[in-house]
Structure formats: C-alpha cells, structure tokens
Write a protein that holds these residues in place. Structure first.
Motif: not given
Length: 291
Positions: A204-209
């Motif tokens: 599961f990828v958490v996005k930058a920002g």
C-alpha cells in the motif's frame, strides 16, 4: 510494463533452505542464495562461483528485531570477503543469509562490481525501505567505465533488481509512479490531517505530501511495538519529517499492508481496509469485495 521472465532455481544440496543457484532466462548472470549456517559446508565452500568477482548482499535482523538490515559489498573474488564477514577482522554479526551475483559469461572485473555496488547502495538509500549497515552509509562514487561497459552493467543491474523481489529482497524497490487504472486513489483522515494512497503490487503506497499524526495513542505504544518501531524508522530515514503540528511524507512510500499505513498515519491501531476510503466514501474493504 516490464518484460516477463522466468527463473530457474536449483536446490544444490537437496535442502530447500540451504544453497540455491538461481538463473534468469536469457541472462549470463547467476545468483547464489544461502544461509550463514551453510557457509562452512562443502556445498557452499567449494562453489566455483565464489572464486569469481561479484557483488553480494548480506541480510539479517536489526538490533531491535523489527525487520531486516542490509550490507552491500563486492569482492574480487567474493569468497575472501564473505569469509572475513563470517569470522575475520571485518566480521558482521547481524547477517543470517547471503545473496551473491556473478557472471557466467565473460566475467565481471573489479570496476564492474564497484559500479554495481555503488548503484545498489544509491538505490537502497533512495528507497529507504531497509536500513543499511553503517559501512554503506558513506557516499559511493562510481568507477570510470567505458560507454560499452557502462551499458552492459546497467543491463546487469536491471536484471538483478528484477530478480531480488522474487528472492524476498525488497530493499531497492521504488514505489510505482502512479496507481494502476484499477487502483483508485484513497484517503485516510483523522483530527485535521489527510493522507492519500493506493494499492500496488508492492504493497500500500502512501503518497508524498500526506500527513501523519505527531502524537501516538497510548494503546499503540503499549501494544503495537512493531508499528511504533516502523514509524520511528521512517522518521530516522527522513521519509517522515515534522512540519508544524504533524509529520509529512517526503516521498511516496510502500507499506506491507493498508493497516500498517493507516496506523502510522493516524498514530493509533487502525484497520486499513476500513479507514482508507475512495472519493465516494467507500472503504477499501467494500472496493475489494466489489472487484
């Protein structure tokens, strides 16, 4: 899209947890994978590949027991270096398994493996998925290669990177640049913060920002040591940076599960399948059931 490939794994001593020889279709490279406990056994000690020039990875548990630690090295040849890491003056206590790469074609030379080592260290530092041994934290300078040799080593490196996740090593993987068409962007909200992410083949990828809570719930501190350790690791690696009253993700980051991602974001125990939702407010659990 990457081209499909096949791997041939030969269990050299009949023990699936012992020495394995791994070859990739249409490639001159070869990988040796073995546990440290097998180092002194004839099946490993007498392998001719270890008398060649190559690059190697040493993996083992971190001091806190939470996840892996990694050392990246090169040898000309490999065997004396590994022997040194086993019981010699450069002994490393942490490692429990090794992966060595050599070429069965023309062979690699010292400059080739220095190039591979430098780029593997660079990629591991960028990915920030596994802590590097202290000796790998120095800046690595690529050796000077001819244009042709450099092109050959770039191909060799890409083949290695494609094989490593299949061998259980994810230290070099960069999150995908964008979610697949079938993976909608999801959000996780709590106490004035907002995080965005999506499912991928890497996790599961958490996005930058995206934002994360600065304070942790007592229940998380008392009962979920692994999550607390992972969050601290992300802070130490610079993936999470404090910004005002919250932490902010400085880069896209792939977690092993949506629940670990949402727990780090919310600072408490969280069921990621319920707390990650799409633009219509549908939980990930519902989206997975409808897929």
């Amino acid at each position: 899209m990457q081209a499909p490939f096949s791997l041939r794994i030969f269990v050299a001593d009949g023990d699936p947890d012992g020495l394995r020889i791994v070859e990739r279709s249409n490639w001159v490279g070869r990988a040796l994978v073995f546990p440290r406990a097998a180092w002194a056994q004839p099946s490993v000690a007498t392998r001719p590949e270890l008398q060649q020039t190559g690059v190697y990875l040493l993996l083992g548990p971190r001091e806190d027991g939470e996840g892996d630690r990694l050392y990246i090295g090169e040898g000309d040849p490999i065997k004396p270096r590994l022997s040194d890491h086993h019981t010699g003056i450069k002994q490393k206590d942490f490692w429990t398994r090794a992966i060595c790469f050599v070429s069965m074609g023309q062979g690699l030379n010292k400059a080739h493996v220095q190039f591979l080592e430098a780029n593997l260290i660079r990629l591991a530092k960028q990915a920030k998925r596994v802590p590097l041994d202290v000796e790998n934290k120095k800046n690595e300078t690529e050796p000077t290669l001819s244009e042709a040799d450099r092109a050959d080593m770039q191909v060799f490196l890409q083949h290695m990177l494609g094989m490593l996740p299949v061998l259980g090593v994810h230290a070099f993987e960069q999150p995908p640049q964008a979610p697949a068409a079938s993976a909608p962007e999801l959000t996780c909200k709590g106490k004035g913060l907002l995080a965005r992410g999506y499912e991928s083949t890497q996790g599961f990828v958490v996005k930058a920002g995206s934002q994360a809570m600065a304070d942790l719930a007592p229940s998380l501190l008392n009962h979920f040591a692994g999550t607390v350790a992972k969050r601290q690791e992300l802070i130490d690696l610079g993936v999470l940076a404090q910004q005002g009253s919250a932490y902010v993700f400085t880069q896209d980051y792939a977690f092993s599960s949506p629940s670990l991602a949402s727990s780090v974001v919310l600072g408490r125990s969280s069921n990621g399948r319920m707390d990650w939702k799409d633009a219509q407010g549908r939980a990930l659990k519902v989206l997975q059931a409808d897929a």
